[in-house]
Motif scaffolding. Structure first.
Motif, mmCIF file in Angstrom:
data_model
loop_
_atom_site.group_PDB
_atom_site.id
_atom_site.type_symbol
_atom_site.label_atom_id
_atom_site.label_comp_id
_atom_site.label_asym_id
_atom_site.label_seq_id
_atom_site.Cartn_x
_atom_site.Cartn_y
_atom_site.Cartn_z
ATOM 1 N N LEU A 292 64.412 93.584 39.164
ATOM 2 C CA LEU A 292 63.911 92.372 39.820
ATOM 3 C C LEU A 292 62.381 92.376 39.869
ATOM 4 O O LEU A 292 61.740 91.340 39.654
ATOM 5 C CB LEU A 292 64.484 92.269 41.241
ATOM 6 C CG LEU A 292 65.957 91.872 41.328
ATOM 7 C CD1 LEU A 292 66.525 92.191 42.702
ATOM 8 C CD2 LEU A 292 66.127 90.377 41.024
ATOM 9 N N LYS A 293 61.788 93.506 40.117
ATOM 10 C CA LYS A 293 60.329 93.602 40.147
ATOM 11 C C LYS A 293 59.732 93.324 38.773
ATOM 12 O O LYS A 293 58.694 92.648 38.654
ATOM 13 C CB LYS A 293 59.895 94.980 40.657
ATOM 14 C CG LYS A 293 60.125 95.184 42.152
ATOM 15 C CD LYS A 293 60.011 96.640 42.571
ATOM 16 C CE LYS A 293 58.654 97.223 42.329
ATOM 17 N NZ LYS A 293 58.566 98.626 42.827
ATOM 18 N N ALA A 294 60.376 93.834 37.722
ATOM 19 C CA ALA A 294 59.901 93.565 36.360
ATOM 20 C C ALA A 294 59.943 92.063 36.080
ATOM 21 O O ALA A 294 58.997 91.492 35.522
ATOM 22 C CB ALA A 294 60.758 94.325 35.352
ATOM 23 N N GLN A 295 61.042 91.418 36.474
ATOM 24 C CA GLN A 295 61.165 89.975 36.275
ATOM 25 C C GLN A 295 60.123 89.222 37.085
ATOM 26 O O GLN A 295 59.564 88.221 36.631
ATOM 27 C CB GLN A 295 62.562 89.516 36.674
ATOM 28 C CG GLN A 295 62.847 88.041 36.409
ATOM 29 C CD GLN A 295 63.007 87.723 34.937
ATOM 30 O OE1 GLN A 295 63.778 88.376 34.236
ATOM 31 N NE2 GLN A 295 62.289 86.731 34.455
ATOM 32 N N ALA A 296 59.819 89.695 38.282
ATOM 33 C CA ALA A 296 58.824 89.039 39.135
ATOM 34 C C ALA A 296 57.440 89.071 38.485
ATOM 35 O O ALA A 296 56.688 88.087 38.552
ATOM 36 C CB ALA A 296 58.788 89.713 40.505
ATOM 37 N N ILE A 297 57.089 90.199 37.869
ATOM 38 C CA ILE A 297 55.786 90.298 37.189
ATOM 39 C C ILE A 297 55.695 89.268 36.065
ATOM 40 O O ILE A 297 54.676 88.579 35.911
ATOM 41 C CB ILE A 297 55.578 91.726 36.643
ATOM 42 C CG1 ILE A 297 55.423 92.720 37.802
ATOM 43 C CG2 ILE A 297 54.352 91.784 35.724
ATOM 44 C CD1 ILE A 297 55.486 94.180 37.377
ATOM 45 N N LEU A 298 56.767 89.134 35.286
ATOM 46 C CA LEU A 298 56.764 88.161 34.196
ATOM 47 C C LEU A 298 56.775 86.735 34.730
ATOM 48 O O LEU A 298 56.101 85.855 34.175
ATOM 49 C CB LEU A 298 57.970 88.391 33.284
ATOM 50 C CG LEU A 298 58.015 89.718 32.532
ATOM 51 C CD1 LEU A 298 59.162 89.715 31.526
ATOM 52 C CD2 LEU A 298 56.705 90.008 31.818
ATOM 53 N N ALA A 299 57.537 86.486 35.790
ATOM 54 C CA ALA A 299 57.600 85.138 36.359
ATOM 55 C C ALA A 299 56.237 84.692 36.885
ATOM 56 O O ALA A 299 55.831 83.539 36.721
ATOM 57 C CB ALA A 299 58.633 85.092 37.483
ATOM 58 N N ARG A 300 55.532 85.612 37.517
ATOM 59 C CA ARG A 300 54.192 85.290 38.038
ATOM 60 C C ARG A 300 53.233 85.021 36.880
ATOM 61 O O ARG A 300 52.419 84.089 36.924
ATOM 62 C CB ARG A 300 53.686 86.457 38.899
ATOM 63 C CG ARG A 300 52.379 86.149 39.627
ATOM 64 C CD ARG A 300 51.944 87.325 40.499
ATOM 65 N NE ARG A 300 52.873 87.546 41.603
ATOM 66 C CZ ARG A 300 53.786 88.530 41.642
ATOM 67 N NH1 ARG A 300 53.892 89.380 40.618
ATOM 68 N NH2 ARG A 300 54.568 88.654 42.678
ATOM 69 N N THR A 301 53.315 85.823 35.851
ATOM 70 C CA THR A 301 52.476 85.612 34.662
ATOM 71 C C THR A 301 52.777 84.263 34.042
ATOM 72 O O THR A 301 51.862 83.526 33.652
ATOM 73 C CB THR A 301 52.733 86.738 33.634
ATOM 74 O OG1 THR A 301 52.554 88.011 34.255
ATOM 75 C CG2 THR A 301 51.788 86.613 32.448
ATOM 76 N N PHE A 302 54.070 83.924 33.966
ATOM 77 C CA PHE A 302 54.496 82.658 33.358
ATOM 78 C C PHE A 302 53.893 81.466 34.085
ATOM 79 O O PHE A 302 53.333 80.562 33.450
ATOM 80 C CB PHE A 302 56.022 82.569 33.369
ATOM 81 C CG PHE A 302 56.568 81.322 32.715
ATOM 82 C CD1 PHE A 302 57.093 81.370 31.429
ATOM 83 C CD2 PHE A 302 56.557 80.098 33.373
ATOM 84 C CE1 PHE A 302 57.590 80.210 30.827
ATOM 85 C CE2 PHE A 302 57.047 78.944 32.781
ATOM 86 C CZ PHE A 302 57.561 79.003 31.501
ATOM 87 N N VAL A 303 54.009 81.422 35.403
ATOM 88 C CA VAL A 303 53.557 80.238 36.138
ATOM 89 C C VAL A 303 52.037 80.093 36.062
ATOM 90 O O VAL A 303 51.516 78.978 35.905
ATOM 91 C CB VAL A 303 54.035 80.250 37.603
ATOM 92 C CG1 VAL A 303 53.473 81.413 38.382
ATOM 93 C CG2 VAL A 303 53.665 78.934 38.292
ATOM 94 N N LEU A 304 51.307 81.205 36.110
ATOM 95 C CA LEU A 304 49.851 81.108 36.024
ATOM 96 C C LEU A 304 49.409 80.696 34.617
ATOM 97 O O LEU A 304 48.456 79.918 34.469
ATOM 98 C CB LEU A 304 49.211 82.433 36.436
ATOM 99 C CG LEU A 304 49.324 82.769 37.925
ATOM 100 C CD1 LEU A 304 48.840 84.184 38.198
ATOM 101 C CD2 LEU A 304 48.544 81.757 38.770
ATOM 102 N N LYS A 305 50.099 81.179 33.601
ATOM 103 C CA LYS A 305 49.796 80.766 32.230
ATOM 104 C C LYS A 305 50.106 79.279 32.051
ATOM 105 O O LYS A 305 49.348 78.548 31.400
ATOM 106 C CB LYS A 305 50.622 81.604 31.245
ATOM 107 C CG LYS A 305 50.291 81.365 29.775
ATOM 108 C CD LYS A 305 48.958 81.961 29.390
ATOM 109 C CE LYS A 305 48.766 82.013 27.892
ATOM 110 N NZ LYS A 305 47.436 82.537 27.508
#
Length: 318
Positions: free
Chosen positions: A85-98
């Protein structure tokens, strides 16, 4: 002095009315990354954004980390291992900012939406303490290559091997230097229909999808895989003697039926096209079932994420 006092009072009133957008912008990350200009800030200095919520058809201003809880619960089951879940959270945060850095929401006045066709899945009702913990423990963490946020692609199951962006997504630009072909490392706990799949389509369905994907055919007389990429995925298909991009065709015919382009069978018989394959999704970036498997094996979120990309680092954006 009277005019100055009135002006101060007016400014305070406006700040209270528009709390999320009127506080001072915190210092930027010292990594060279900068927050998208659209990002607002709460009175506590927390990043916030305007989210169009499909269910209510309203725009809500919410802290970015709160929005991410809904995204994480929408993209990954809330009972999965914490490190996955933490790995997915890092990618999700990157996605929204990008997304906020480069795109405009299709919903006027919003920075992003809960519409999965535009951005990421979202399920506020599935948020639990495990999801909140995963988001909190990765607060502000994003994945970057140099001084740029990456395109944080992920998928359900790689079928054993991840793909390049051109191969899995028909990416039109130069292949990103941070995307690599890697072992999926998926958990054996993955459902059988996620590991492998089979589907049959009528000639009419295939012709319509081929046209939508840019191939002009009027009948279905033959079908084969024309070209495969480095990961073994079909890059182009040959339908009635006409070449069509496999990734585009998959989206056109239905990505929940043609679950991947890692095809193991592709046969036209009696006017129907039967295909089979491995994995679920485009295959680019992180495999979610791979994250599950690695978390089961005791690997950290950082180790999981970095195993699917190259020339990248996890940085503290805020």
């Amino acid at each position: 002095m009277g005019n100055k006092t009135c002006l101060v009072a007016l400014c305070l009133s406006v700040a209270l009315l528009f709390g999320c957008s009127m506080s001072e912008k915190p210092e930027e990350s010292k990594t060279g990354l900068t927050m998208p200009e659209k990002v607002q800030y709460t009175q506590d200095g927390e990043p916030a954004l305007k989210v169009y919520v499909v269910e209510t058809e309203q725009i809500e201003t919410m802290p970015l980390e709160e929005y991410l809880c809904g995204v994480l619960a929408g993209e990954m089951r809330n009972d999965w291992p914490l490190e996955a879940l933490k790995a997915q959270a890092i990618l999700a945060r990157t996605f929204v900012l990008k997304f906020m850095e480069e795109k405009e929401s299709r919903y006027e006045g919003a920075d992003i939406s809960t519409d999965v066709e535009e951005a990421q899945a979202y399920d506020a009702g599935a948020v639990n303490e495990r999801v909140r913990e995963a988001v909190a423990q990765t607060k502000g963490m994003v994945l970057a290559s140099g001084d740029e946020l990456i395109y944080a692609w992920f998928h359900a199951h790689s079928g054993g091997t991840t793909a390049g962006a051109k191969e899995g997504l028909n990416w039109k630009a130069e292949e990103p230097a941070y995307i690599k072909i890697a072992q999926g490392q998926e958990s054996e706990s993955a459902p059988e229909e996620t590991k492998a799949w089979q589907a049959t389509f009528t000639a009419e369905e295939v012709i319509a999808a081929a046209r939508e994907a840019g191939a002009s055919i009027s009948e279905l007389t033959s079908a084969s895989v024309a070209k495969r990429g480095e990961s073994g995925r079909a890059v182009t298909l040959m339908l009635s003697g006409t070449e069509v991009n496999a990734a585009d065709f998959r989206i056109a015919i239905g990505s929940t039926r043609m679950r991947s382009t890692l095809l193991t069978d592709f046969v036209l018989e009696n006017g129907r096209l039967t295909m089979a394959g491995k994995g679920y999704g485009h295959g680019v970036g992180m495999s979610q079932w791979g994250a599950y498997g690695q978390a089961e094996a005791g690997r950290s979120a950082e180790e999981i994420v970095l195993s699917y990309y190259q020339n990248v680092e996890i940085v503290q954006m805020y």
